[in-house]
Scaffold this motif. Sequence first.
Motif, short mmCIF file in Angstrom:
data_model
loop_
_atom_site.label_atom_id
_atom_site.label_comp_id
_atom_site.label_asym_id
_atom_site.label_seq_id
_atom_site.Cartn_x
_atom_site.Cartn_y
_atom_site.Cartn_z
N ARG B 89 0.82 -1.21 0.00
CA ARG B 89 0.00 0.00 0.00
C ARG B 89 0.86 1.26 0.00
N ARG B 90 1.91 1.24 0.84
CA ARG B 90 2.77 2.43 0.91
C ARG B 90 3.52 2.65 -0.39
N ALA B 91 4.00 1.55 -1.00
CA ALA B 91 4.73 1.69 -2.26
C ALA B 91 3.82 2.30 -3.32
N ILE B 92 2.55 1.86 -3.35
CA ILE B 92 1.62 2.35 -4.37
C ILE B 92 1.23 3.80 -4.11
N VAL B 93 0.99 4.14 -2.85
CA VAL B 93 0.43 5.46 -2.56
C VAL B 93 1.49 6.55 -2.50
N TRP B 94 2.57 6.30 -1.76
CA TRP B 94 3.49 7.42 -1.51
C TRP B 94 4.33 7.79 -2.71
N THR B 95 4.62 6.81 -3.61
CA THR B 95 5.42 7.14 -4.79
C THR B 95 4.74 8.24 -5.62
N PRO B 96 3.50 8.01 -6.11
CA PRO B 96 2.87 9.09 -6.87
C PRO B 96 2.59 10.34 -6.04
N VAL B 97 2.22 10.18 -4.78
CA VAL B 97 1.91 11.37 -3.98
C VAL B 97 3.13 12.30 -3.93
N PHE B 98 4.30 11.72 -3.68
CA PHE B 98 5.51 12.52 -3.61
C PHE B 98 5.81 13.18 -4.96
N LEU B 99 5.81 12.36 -6.03
CA LEU B 99 6.18 12.89 -7.35
C LEU B 99 5.20 13.94 -7.84
N VAL B 100 3.90 13.70 -7.60
CA VAL B 100 2.88 14.64 -8.08
C VAL B 100 2.96 15.96 -7.30
N ALA B 101 3.15 15.86 -5.98
CA ALA B 101 3.25 17.07 -5.18
C ALA B 101 4.44 17.91 -5.66
N TYR B 102 5.54 17.25 -5.95
CA TYR B 102 6.74 17.93 -6.43
C TYR B 102 6.48 18.61 -7.77
N LEU B 103 5.93 17.86 -8.73
CA LEU B 103 5.68 18.40 -10.07
C LEU B 103 4.69 19.55 -10.00
N ALA B 104 3.60 19.37 -9.26
CA ALA B 104 2.58 20.42 -9.16
C ALA B 104 3.20 21.68 -8.56
N PHE B 105 4.02 21.49 -7.53
CA PHE B 105 4.65 22.65 -6.89
C PHE B 105 5.50 23.44 -7.88
N ILE B 106 6.43 22.77 -8.57
CA ILE B 106 7.32 23.55 -9.45
C ILE B 106 6.56 24.14 -10.62
N LEU B 107 5.60 23.41 -11.19
CA LEU B 107 4.90 23.95 -12.36
C LEU B 107 4.00 25.12 -11.98
N LEU B 108 3.35 25.04 -10.83
CA LEU B 108 2.44 26.13 -10.45
C LEU B 108 3.24 27.39 -10.09
N VAL B 109 4.37 27.21 -9.41
CA VAL B 109 5.21 28.37 -9.09
C VAL B 109 5.70 29.01 -10.38
N GLU B 110 6.12 28.17 -11.32
CA GLU B 110 6.63 28.67 -12.59
C GLU B 110 5.51 29.39 -13.38
N GLY B 111 4.32 28.78 -13.40
CA GLY B 111 3.19 29.39 -14.09
C GLY B 111 2.87 30.75 -13.52
N ASN B 112 2.92 30.84 -12.20
CA ASN B 112 2.65 32.10 -11.52
C ASN B 112 3.70 33.15 -11.87
N TYR B 113 4.97 32.71 -12.00
CA TYR B 113 6.04 33.63 -12.37
C TYR B 113 5.78 34.19 -13.77
N PHE B 118 4.05 38.42 -17.75
CA PHE B 118 3.06 38.92 -18.70
C PHE B 118 2.41 40.20 -18.19
N LYS B 119 2.21 40.27 -16.89
CA LYS B 119 1.48 41.38 -16.32
C LYS B 119 2.34 42.64 -16.17
N GLU B 120 3.59 42.43 -15.70
CA GLU B 120 4.44 43.58 -15.38
C GLU B 120 5.58 43.79 -16.34
N GLY B 121 5.97 42.75 -17.08
CA GLY B 121 7.09 42.89 -18.00
C GLY B 121 6.66 43.60 -19.27
N PHE B 122 7.60 43.77 -20.17
CA PHE B 122 7.29 44.50 -21.40
C PHE B 122 6.86 43.52 -22.48
#
Lengths: 324, 127
Positions: B89-113, B118-122
């Motif tokens: 159960r742990r192998a199945i659950v924690w592997t994707p949870v960790f990887l998805v949390a990581y990917l979502a974090f970097i992509l959302l921060v980057e998207g926000n940047y 777009f808003k403030e730059g030229f």
Amino acid sequence: MDSTVTTGAEENVWGGGNRPLGASYGKLMMWFFLVSDALTFSGFLAAYGFSRFKFIETWPIADEVFTHVPFFHGNYPMYYVAFMTFILIMSSVTMVLAVDAGHRMKQNGVIWYLFLTIIGGAIFVGSQAWEWATFIKGDYGALETKGGRILQFVKADTGERAALAEFSKTIPSERLKHDKNEGVWFYDEGYQPSYSLNEVMEGFKANSNILIRTETINPDGEKELLSRQESLVKIQSADQVVEGANLIHNEYGSRLFADFFFFITGFHGFHVFSGVMINLIIFFNVVLGTYEKRGHYEMVEKVGLYWHFVDLVWVFVFTFFYLV
Amino acid sequence: MAHEHKLEIFRGLLKFKSNTQKIWGVLVFLTIVTAVEVALGITKPDMLTTTSLLGMKALNWIFIILTLVKAYYIAWDFMHLRDEKNALRRAIVWTPVFLVAYLAFILLVEGNYIYTVFKEGFVTWNF
């Protein structure tokens, strides 16, 4: 920790003697596939989140995009998707019941529950096809600016959306059409919008009741509505007429929304379709008594895992496409 | 095949007599959660759309949490993870949870940047 109990040298966990995970080879491999497939879907959804955060102020509002229910006219946001979600959860339930009947070696139970699961899956895929068709066909029509942004139309007195057909003028014009016999290299002209840009512009100028709505979302969470003066200025930037949505143009707003919608729900729909096919094969095997002869219904459990996974993914797609 | 099923949900608050009963119980629960989500999605209460938590509307947090709750019960009861060994159960659950949390974090921060660029730059993109 029951998995670390050792009863002898051969039964040592690290020697591979006993089965440390207590699951058969087939089931483990199905889980391997599901975990990797979950990562694929997560990649798509994360990419969707990335694009959405990039255009957070101009992203389409799902409630205004998916407003139709088959056989009913009017504005019913979300109801049909909620129905689809319920159908998929329901077919997941019949699948667990099939697995459960399999554990108890009840062939007829498995047959009936698998049959219901397949019907549920078919209804879902059909609904998705209808949802796609409605999305592609479009609702009101809009104009696209030179920068690729969408301008929609609203009636000033009622605040309702105005369809292009309601205010566009019909201006007779000559259009040169090439036929196949006129050239060596012939391309079909493709789809033409119902009204030309000129007809929409003239109709807009003549009808003072029509205002322009831009993609921008105001602090109240609604799309920004321009005044008549601002609208008359804004319409000058229009470049072409857009009806419906495809991978290049999208009358509902940001074209990326349409791209991700087609890509993610399409990929999910393909999973549901394959799931229905796999379930059909297993269904015939159950009818023929293959697993009765084999002595266990583990195959039903394995395809059941896949089927639940499809449901699980839909729960996330539903949230991120329709709710959030 | 695990023939014995754990029949308790909500940490033992609700105990079912048979596996079939548990399946129907979970269905009722999932249906209620979906109904709540749809009701909130249609009414969009002002209180929840105006308050924001960690840069996101409270309503969206509720949707995401309810989704994770649904995902938990689908995986635990429909996919029988509740009956599997802890290691699996742990192998199945924690592997994707960790990887998805990581990917979502970097992509959302980057998207926000990129949004701020777009808003403030030229850069002109809305014309």
